[in-house]
Design an enzyme around this catalytic site. Sequence first.
Site, PDB file in Angstrom:
ATOM      1  N   GLU A   1     -23.440 -26.153 -43.016  1.00  0.00           N
ATOM      2  CA  GLU A   1     -22.573 -27.294 -42.768  1.00  0.00           C
ATOM      3  C   GLU A   1     -23.265 -28.603 -43.153  1.00  0.00           C
ATOM      4  OE1 GLU A   1     -21.145 -27.262 -38.732  1.00  0.00           O
ATOM      5  OE2 GLU A   1     -20.498 -25.171 -38.838  1.00  0.00           O
TER       6      GLU A   1
ATOM      7  N   LYS B   1     -23.869 -19.785 -45.879  1.00  0.00           N
ATOM      8  CA  LYS B   1     -23.071 -21.000 -45.726  1.00  0.00           C
ATOM      9  C   LYS B   1     -23.749 -21.946 -44.752  1.00  0.00           C
ATOM     10  CE  LYS B   1     -19.191 -21.081 -43.230  1.00  0.00           C
ATOM     11  NZ  LYS B   1     -19.474 -22.185 -42.247  1.00  0.00           N
TER      12      LYS B   1
ATOM     13  N   ASP C   1     -20.764 -18.013 -37.449  1.00  0.00           N
ATOM     14  CA  ASP C   1     -21.402 -18.252 -36.153  1.00  0.00           C
ATOM     15  C   ASP C   1     -20.346 -18.453 -35.070  1.00  0.00           C
ATOM     16  OD1 ASP C   1     -20.547 -20.781 -36.905  1.00  0.00           O
ATOM     17  OD2 ASP C   1     -22.528 -21.724 -36.798  1.00  0.00           O
ATOM     18  N   SER C   2     -19.060 -18.418 -35.466  1.00  0.00           N
ATOM     19  CA  SER C   2     -17.955 -18.374 -34.498  1.00  0.00           C
ATOM     20  C   SER C   2     -18.059 -17.157 -33.596  1.00  0.00           C
ATOM     21  CB  SER C   2     -16.610 -18.342 -35.228  1.00  0.00           C
ATOM     22  OG  SER C   2     -16.574 -17.306 -36.197  1.00  0.00           O
TER      23      SER C   2
ATOM     24  N   ASP D   1     -23.268 -17.106 -42.131  1.00  0.00           N
ATOM     25  CA  ASP D   1     -23.479 -18.470 -41.648  1.00  0.00           C
ATOM     26  C   ASP D   1     -24.941 -18.710 -41.294  1.00  0.00           C
ATOM     27  OD1 ASP D   1     -21.315 -20.158 -41.748  1.00  0.00           O
ATOM     28  OD2 ASP D   1     -20.513 -19.583 -39.793  1.00  0.00           O
TER      29      ASP D   1
ATOM     30  N   GLU E   1     -12.719 -27.624 -43.512  1.00  0.00           N
ATOM     31  CA  GLU E   1     -12.180 -27.341 -42.178  1.00  0.00           C
ATOM     32  C   GLU E   1     -11.662 -28.602 -41.518  1.00  0.00           C
ATOM     33  OE1 GLU E   1     -13.274 -25.231 -37.896  1.00  0.00           O
ATOM     34  OE2 GLU E   1     -14.722 -25.128 -39.535  1.00  0.00           O
TER      35      GLU E   1
END
Length: 261
Positions: free
Chosen positions: A112, A110, A42-43, A81, A179
């Site tokens: 978080e 993925k 999602d960067s 993501d 991270e």
Amino acid sequence: MKTTIHALQSKKGVEKITAITAYDALFASLFDAQVDVILVGDSLNMSFGGKEDTLSATMDVMIYHTKAVCAGAKESFIIADMPFGSYQTPKMAIKNALKFYQQTPADAIKLEGGKERSKLIKMIVNEGVAVIGHIGLMPQFARSEGGYKIKGRNEKEMLKLTEDALALQDAGACMLVLEGITAKVAQHITQQLNIPTIGIGSGEKCDGQILVWSDMMGFFQRFKPKFVRQYLDGANLIQTALQRYVADVKSGNFPSLEESY
């Protein structure tokens, strides 16, 4: 040969895992088989969309880019993501995780979060979707935490991160992204786990490394994070080539007779 999760897990303690982000078919095809893992991060909301953070990325956007990456990469392991707001409840999380599998050929998703996500991860895994965990500095939490904060600076944080990592492993996560965690703590977590860790800004003792491609290739110019090593002066190379093109068009040097029908 297509990279599988079993092949990646077998590299732990044997060979470093290489990973990079990609958002389109063209760059994915250039990276394919050169790296073990391609993350449709999602960067892209920042490096591709010019936004200040990742939070406004949507499921539709992520699925669009995941489809494109999968069209270009046939051998690397593809992770998609889960965007902010797409896994706030178990029902929502399962629905959106399944959507990635139904609408794209992605190998895993993925998300978080630490121990608090363990039950959620277990439910998604039980539905047949491979899940990658992500702890430490979590970009989707940056606004609520008042910025991008390095984690693992004291014993309390080390214990919390280790507890998070073990909980996600027990829930069925097949890999973890670490991270922005201090190198010593990232090493400790990596040694505690049976599954591979992929580091970004977390030292060299992780089982693998990932960078955002536009950072690593020198295309992003606003700032360079401490953990980024640039392997190409991409922005200057592109601008120099573009200047040559503009000059050739203005001078009448392009197109030549050989480049005309």
